[in-house]
Design an enzyme around this catalytic site. Structure first.
Site, PDB file in Angstrom:
ATOM      1  N   LEU A  14       0.848  -1.202   0.000  1.00  0.00           N
ATOM      2  CA  LEU A  14       0.000   0.000   0.000  1.00  0.00           C
ATOM      3  C   LEU A  14       0.880   1.246   0.000  1.00  0.00           C
ATOM      4  CD1 LEU A  14      -3.008   0.901   0.200  1.00  0.00           C
ATOM      5  CD2 LEU A  14      -2.659   1.054   2.672  1.00  0.00           C
ATOM      6  N   SER A  15       0.894   1.954  -1.123  1.00  0.00           N
ATOM      7  CA  SER A  15       1.759   3.128  -1.259  1.00  0.00           C
ATOM      8  C   SER A  15       1.088   4.417  -0.828  1.00  0.00           C
ATOM      9  CB  SER A  15       2.201   3.273  -2.715  1.00  0.00           C
ATOM     10  OG  SER A  15       1.078   3.603  -3.538  1.00  0.00           O
ATOM     11  N   GLY A  17      -1.129   5.634  -2.987  1.00  0.00           N
ATOM     12  CA  GLY A  17      -1.636   6.050  -4.291  1.00  0.00           C
ATOM     13  C   GLY A  17      -2.952   5.379  -4.613  1.00  0.00           C
ATOM     14  N   CYS A  96      14.015  -3.876  -8.245  1.00  0.00           N
ATOM     15  CA  CYS A  96      13.403  -3.779  -6.918  1.00  0.00           C
ATOM     16  C   CYS A  96      12.384  -4.879  -6.662  1.00  0.00           C
ATOM     17  CB  CYS A  96      12.733  -2.411  -6.759  1.00  0.00           C
ATOM     18  SG  CYS A  96      11.743  -2.213  -5.260  1.00  0.00           S
ATOM     19  N   CYS A 194      10.910   6.502  -7.953  1.00  0.00           N
ATOM     20  CA  CYS A 194      10.303   6.793  -6.655  1.00  0.00           C
ATOM     21  C   CYS A 194      11.278   7.355  -5.641  1.00  0.00           C
ATOM     22  CB  CYS A 194       9.619   5.535  -6.107  1.00  0.00           C
ATOM     23  SG  CYS A 194      10.778   4.246  -5.561  1.00  0.00           S
TER      24      CYS A 194
END
Length: 355
Positions: A14-15, A17, A96, A194
């Site tokens: 959960l970012s 966004g 990543c 990011c």
């Protein structure tokens, strides 16, 4: 797979966004027990943490925070900087995903007794008797992010839920968030990289991380010196603008040599080639660099960059272990450091880093 893990439980990245928020809403709607997990890659991103925690609170799900700064620094950022300094053009998301994001997601899922993990990626998963568990292209070709997930092993894909898989465009995700009165429904998309601030370019970021950037020669394909360049990190294959040199006609970066510290300039047609060689390959079927026997010499669709269209090609292992891809038609600007990704129909079967 541990049969004691609860298939109703899911740990979702959960970012804060709209994509990951909508993914959480859809999973909760299906009766899943969702927990939101925020990854702090910069060790102290309070703004990002607050946004993610606020989204979790609005949705009504538990929230987890993990500081993954050191792991991210040691894997993604060090690779990003060193690749650019070596005249290559890395894609940090590709690196990543298996080494940080999905590694931490699965660890937290195991700790919570959850079978499933989830993200807001636009892609699908599927089980195929011949291929096993694979990532599939999303319903929307424009939004498809399967390219970014090619290095995930089958045991991770088996646990992965991708609720946005069938969405044709992002506005659908925003509309679901609006219907649920989410505060971030119309939040603008995050920047491309990011971990680099909006007011800093990647070249300055790399310099700030201690990399010495030296000027060198622009040359033509015969080796004649054409002028001076300001350092390899400022260029990428196919680049035309921002070269700081003019010839009265368009010229393009066609090659870079870190050993000689040279940047080769040429014509547009010099960018095209049918053959691409990659190393550092990964195939989900074997969970390693070893190409499955059924793919040796196989006809596939291949993409040489995230935004490229898949193109028909044949793949084979060279004697040195690298993968040779021969396209039916010439491809433009295959760029060292970027990934080439292989598909059978719409299933991702593997890929590697372009040499």
């Amino acid at each position: 797979m541990n049969e004691s893990l609860d298939r109703k439980k899911v740990i979702l990245g959960l970012s804060g966004g709209v994509d990951s928020t909508t993914a959480a809403l859809l999973l909760k709607e299906k009766g899943m027990e969702v927990t939101g997990l925020y990854f702090d890659v910069s060790s102290g991103n309070e703004e990002g943490r607050r946004a993610a925690e606020a989204a979790a609170d609005q949705i009504g799900i538990p929230f987890l925070y993990r500081n993954v700064h050191q792991l991210f620094q040691d894997t993604v950022i060090d690779n990003f900087c060193s690749e650019y300094a070596a005249g290559r053009t890395p894609n940090p998301c590709v690196f990543c995903n298996p080494t940080v994001k999905f590694k931490i997601l699965t660890q937290e899922a195991d700790r919570a007794g959850a079978f499933h993990i989830a993200t807001g990626h636009y892609a699908r998963t599927a089980y195929n008797a011949q291929l096993g568990w694979t990532v599939r292209r999303a319903a929307s070709e424009k939004k498809d992010q399967s390219y970014m997930l090619y290095r995930l092993p089958a045991e991770v894909i088996e646990r992965l839920l991708l609720p946005l898989a069938l969405m044709e465009h992002k506005e659908q995700a925003r509309e679901i968030a609006r219907q649920n009165h989410m505060n971030n429904a119309d939040l603008k998309d995050s920047q491309e990289i990011c971990f680099i601030a909006d007011d800093e370019n990647y070249a300055d970021y790399i310099k700030r991380h201690g990399y010495s950037i030296e000027e060198g020669d622009f040359i033509d394909k015969e080796g004649n010196v054409l002028g001076r360049h300001k350092g390899l990190i400022h260029y990428t294959i196919g680049q035309r603008k921002g070269l700081g040199i003019t010839f009265g006609k368009p010229v393009f970066v066609t090659a870079m040599d870190p050993a000689a510290n040279t940047v080769t300039l040429g014509d547009h047609e010099d960018l095209f080639s049918r053959e691409v060689i990659c190393s550092g390959s990964f195939f989900s079927m074997t969970g390693s660099s070893c190409m499955p026997e059924i793919l040796e010499g196989a006809r596939v669709m291949a993409k040489i960059r995230y935004a490229a269209r898949p193109a028909p090609a044949q793949i084979m292992t060279k004697p040195d272990g690298r993968i040779l891809t021969v396209f039916d038609e010439k491809q433009r600007a295959a760029t060292p450091g970027q990934s080439i990704v292989f598909y059978l129909d719409d299933c991702v079967v593997g890929g590697g880093f372009i040499e």
